[in-house]
Design a protein around this motif. Structure first.
Motif, PDB file in Angstrom:
ATOM      1  N   THR A 181       0.826  -1.210   0.000  1.00 16.91           N
ATOM      2  CA  THR A 181       0.000   0.000   0.000  1.00 16.91           C
ATOM      3  C   THR A 181       0.859   1.258   0.000  1.00 16.91           C
ATOM      4  OG1 THR A 181      -1.734  -1.178   1.212  1.00 16.91           O
ATOM      5  CG2 THR A 181      -1.835   1.223   1.209  1.00 16.91           C
ATOM      6  N   VAL A 182       1.912   1.279   0.818  1.00 15.00           N
ATOM      7  CA  VAL A 182       2.807   2.436   0.881  1.00 15.00           C
ATOM      8  C   VAL A 182       3.512   2.648  -0.455  1.00 15.00           C
ATOM      9  CG1 VAL A 182       4.881   3.371   1.979  1.00 15.00           C
ATOM     10  CG2 VAL A 182       3.130   2.252   3.378  1.00 15.00           C
ATOM     11  N   ILE A 183       4.020   1.560  -1.044  1.00 13.34           N
ATOM     12  CA  ILE A 183       4.731   1.654  -2.321  1.00 13.34           C
ATOM     13  C   ILE A 183       3.805   2.167  -3.421  1.00 13.34           C
ATOM     14  CG2 ILE A 183       5.853   0.317  -4.130  1.00 13.34           C
ATOM     15  CD1 ILE A 183       7.633   0.833  -1.753  1.00 13.34           C
ATOM     16  N   VAL A 184       2.568   1.666  -3.444  1.00 11.23           N
ATOM     17  CA  VAL A 184       1.623   2.076  -4.477  1.00 11.23           C
ATOM     18  C   VAL A 184       1.267   3.557  -4.340  1.00 11.23           C
ATOM     19  CG1 VAL A 184      -0.755   1.790  -5.270  1.00 11.23           C
ATOM     20  CG2 VAL A 184       0.679  -0.202  -4.921  1.00 11.23           C
ATOM     21  N   TRP A 185       1.083   4.039  -3.111  1.00 12.32           N
ATOM     22  CA  TRP A 185       0.784   5.456  -2.913  1.00 12.32           C
ATOM     23  C   TRP A 185       1.955   6.332  -3.359  1.00 12.32           C
ATOM     24  CZ3 TRP A 185      -3.340   8.160  -2.633  1.00 12.32           C
ATOM     25  CH2 TRP A 185      -4.521   7.646  -2.079  1.00 12.32           C
ATOM     26  N   ILE A 186       3.179   5.925  -3.014  1.00  8.38           N
ATOM     27  CA  ILE A 186       4.355   6.688  -3.445  1.00  8.38           C
ATOM     28  C   ILE A 186       4.441   6.715  -4.975  1.00  8.38           C
ATOM     29  CG2 ILE A 186       6.883   6.738  -3.435  1.00  8.38           C
ATOM     30  CD1 ILE A 186       6.784   5.576  -0.607  1.00  8.38           C
ATOM     31  N   THR A 187       4.191   5.555  -5.578  1.00 15.56           N
ATOM     32  CA  THR A 187       4.243   5.460  -7.036  1.00 15.56           C
ATOM     33  C   THR A 187       3.180   6.331  -7.686  1.00 15.56           C
ATOM     34  OG1 THR A 187       5.075   3.194  -6.870  1.00 15.56           O
ATOM     35  CG2 THR A 187       4.118   3.862  -8.973  1.00 15.56           C
ATOM     36  N   THR A 188       1.994   6.374  -7.086  1.00 15.58           N
ATOM     37  CA  THR A 188       0.909   7.176  -7.643  1.00 15.58           C
ATOM     38  C   THR A 188       1.287   8.647  -7.727  1.00 15.58           C
ATOM     39  OG1 THR A 188      -0.728   5.627  -6.752  1.00 15.58           O
ATOM     40  CG2 THR A 188      -1.510   7.816  -7.354  1.00 15.58           C
ATOM     41  N   PHE A 189       1.955   9.144  -6.701  1.00 13.99           N
ATOM     42  CA  PHE A 189       2.339  10.559  -6.707  1.00 13.99           C
ATOM     43  C   PHE A 189       3.579  10.808  -7.561  1.00 13.99           C
ATOM     44  CE2 PHE A 189      -0.522  10.728  -3.102  1.00 13.99           C
ATOM     45  CZ  PHE A 189      -1.089  11.977  -3.223  1.00 13.99           C
ATOM     46  N   LEU A 190       4.519   9.863  -7.588  1.00 13.27           N
ATOM     47  CA  LEU A 190       5.729  10.071  -8.374  1.00 13.27           C
ATOM     48  C   LEU A 190       5.468   9.963  -9.877  1.00 13.27           C
ATOM     49  CD1 LEU A 190       8.522   8.188  -6.377  1.00 13.27           C
ATOM     50  CD2 LEU A 190       8.150  10.643  -6.582  1.00 13.27           C
ATOM     51  N   SER A 191       4.506   9.139 -10.267  1.00 18.26           N
ATOM     52  CA  SER A 191       4.226   8.952 -11.687  1.00 18.26           C
ATOM     53  C   SER A 191       3.062   9.793 -12.185  1.00 18.26           C
ATOM     54  CB  SER A 191       3.917   7.475 -11.978  1.00 18.26           C
ATOM     55  OG  SER A 191       2.738   7.065 -11.302  1.00 18.26           O
ATOM     56  N   GLY A 192       2.244  10.325 -11.258  1.00 20.78           N
ATOM     57  CA  GLY A 192       1.078  11.078 -11.677  1.00 20.78           C
ATOM     58  C   GLY A 192       0.949  12.443 -11.027  1.00 20.78           C
ATOM     59  N   GLY A 193       0.816  12.477  -9.710  1.00 17.80           N
ATOM     60  CA  GLY A 193       0.529  13.730  -9.019  1.00 17.80           C
ATOM     61  C   GLY A 193       1.602  14.783  -9.162  1.00 17.80           C
ATOM     62  N   ILE A 194       2.832  14.436  -8.796  1.00 19.34           N
ATOM     63  CA  ILE A 194       3.929  15.405  -8.837  1.00 19.34           C
ATOM     64  C   ILE A 194       4.259  15.841 -10.267  1.00 19.34           C
ATOM     65  CG2 ILE A 194       6.372  15.777  -8.276  1.00 19.34           C
ATOM     66  CD1 ILE A 194       5.971  13.987  -5.841  1.00 19.34           C
ATOM     67  N   PRO A 195       4.395  14.907 -11.232  1.00 18.84           N
ATOM     68  CA  PRO A 195       4.644  15.363 -12.614  1.00 18.84           C
ATOM     69  C   PRO A 195       3.554  16.278 -13.162  1.00 18.84           C
ATOM     70  CG  PRO A 195       5.143  13.037 -12.416  1.00 18.84           C
ATOM     71  CD  PRO A 195       4.500  13.445 -11.126  1.00 18.84           C
TER      72      PRO A 195
END
Length: 362
Positions: A181-195
């Protein structure tokens, strides 16, 4: 009854949509790579490197995500990646290509803004080797960051029915643990939210800077400062970048929003993600379809916004030879051609050189 028909139609649409995306998207990206690298499309050297790299990583994304994952999921009852070690390897490759595609757009946007703002940055980032190293670093770091995603899924045996017989087959599915769950949330922001946020911010800053420069100087002053050819190339590059950036935000934002909703409000074991009678499941899959479309649209975007790209495309399709640029023949100004110089002898290494000496006005 109507709900069942709607679900069947939606599944059928996806079964057709994803193979069609591969059939059109993979050749389009490879052809775009050829056009950008080997035809004169009026782009700067750095734009050529960034956009050609983007075409390659988008092609890999289509192969790992669209072809091997989604297409096989809808057409094959149990694809090969439901077994070890493919379950983990495929996740690593998918997120590596997703990270690479997103951050190439981000870094290209930031680089264009810095070039607009600073002369020093322009001298530094205009070097081709710097851009090549940047792209290689983006791809390597993206895949390095994707290594933990190889363990968010697990393979377990499950009972299934094939041709009326009950069999036990391996299945690759999400590992329901805190780590995943933690990895998926980090990935969601690194690949979508932040960019998405960075692209919006720096595109706004570029627009603001261009408007401010337009107000500070007259058209003639801007022509003298930048030169006609360099200014035109800069405008074309920024137009292409802005188009790619807007498409990236528009097509990626729905996926980010729906995924956040699924991971917060519906994140429980009793929720059936495959039940298309639930609106959020339909919205989530539609958002996925939009985001996956982002990896196939660059060719169409270049055709729409770049006249030089369209012209070269017509020449390639019609099998015409590459037109020689007029600027490559007449690459000297009148002042350079008719400058008065004193040369006693002609250069021996180039017998075809003509030097005009001691010209007098008559």
């Amino acid at each position: 009854m109507e709900g069942g028909i709607s679900v069947t139609i939606f599944i059928t649409v996806q079964k057709i949509y994803y193979p069609l995306l591969c059939i059109m998207g993979i050749p389009a990206n490879l052809f775009t790579f050829y056009m950008i690298c080997f035809r004169k499309c009026g782009m700067s050297d750095t734009a050529i490197i960034y956009l050609s790299c983007l075409a390659i990583v988008d092609t890999f994304y289509l192969v790992w995500v669209i072809l091997i994952d989604l297409t096989l999921t809808f057409w094959v009852q149990r694809p090969f990646w439901h077994s070890n070690p493919w379950c983990g390897i495929l996740g690593f490759l998918q997120y590596g290509s997703l990270y690479s595609s997103s951050w190439i757009v981000v870094v290209f946007t930031i680089e264009r803004y810095l070039v607009l703002r600073s002369t020093t940055a322009k001298k530094h980032f205009s070097q081709a080797w710097v851009t090549k190293l940047t792209c290689v670093a983006i791809v390597l770091v993206s895949h390095l960051v994707s290594v933990p995603l190889g363990w968010i899924n697990i393979v377990t045996p499950v009972n299934d029915t094939i041709d009326g017989a009950n069999v036990t087959l391996p299945k690759c599915h999400y590992r329901d643990e805190t780590y995943s769950t933690v990895i998926v949330w980090i990935t969601t922001f690194l690949s979508g939210g932040i960019p998405i946020v960075l692209v919006i911010i720096f595109n706004y800053l570029m627009g603001y800077h261009l408007c401010r420069a337009r107000n500070l100087f007259t058209k003639e002053e801007r022509r003298v400062m930048h030169g006609r050819s360099s200014r035109g190339m800069l405008k074309r590059t920024i137009l292409l970048l802005s188009t790619v950036s807007v498409a990236f935000v528009v097509l990626s934002l729905p996926r980010f929003v729906t995924y956040c909703i699924l991971r917060t409000k519906y994140n429980n074991n009793d929720f059936n993600r495959d039940d298309y009678n639930i609106p959020i499941n339909v919205a989530g899959d539609l958002a996925n379809m939009l985001q996956n479309l982002n990896s196939t649209t660059n060719f169409l975007l270049y055709c729409m916004v770049s006249r030089r790209f369209r012209r070269e495309l017509v020449q390639v399709v019609s099998c015409k030879a590459k037109a020689r640029e007029l600027g490559s023949v007449l690459n000297h100004t009148t002042m350079k051609v008719f400058s008065v110089v004193n040369h006693n002898t002609l250069p021996s290494s180039n017998p075809g050189t003509v030097v005009l000496t001691k010209l007098k006005q008559t």
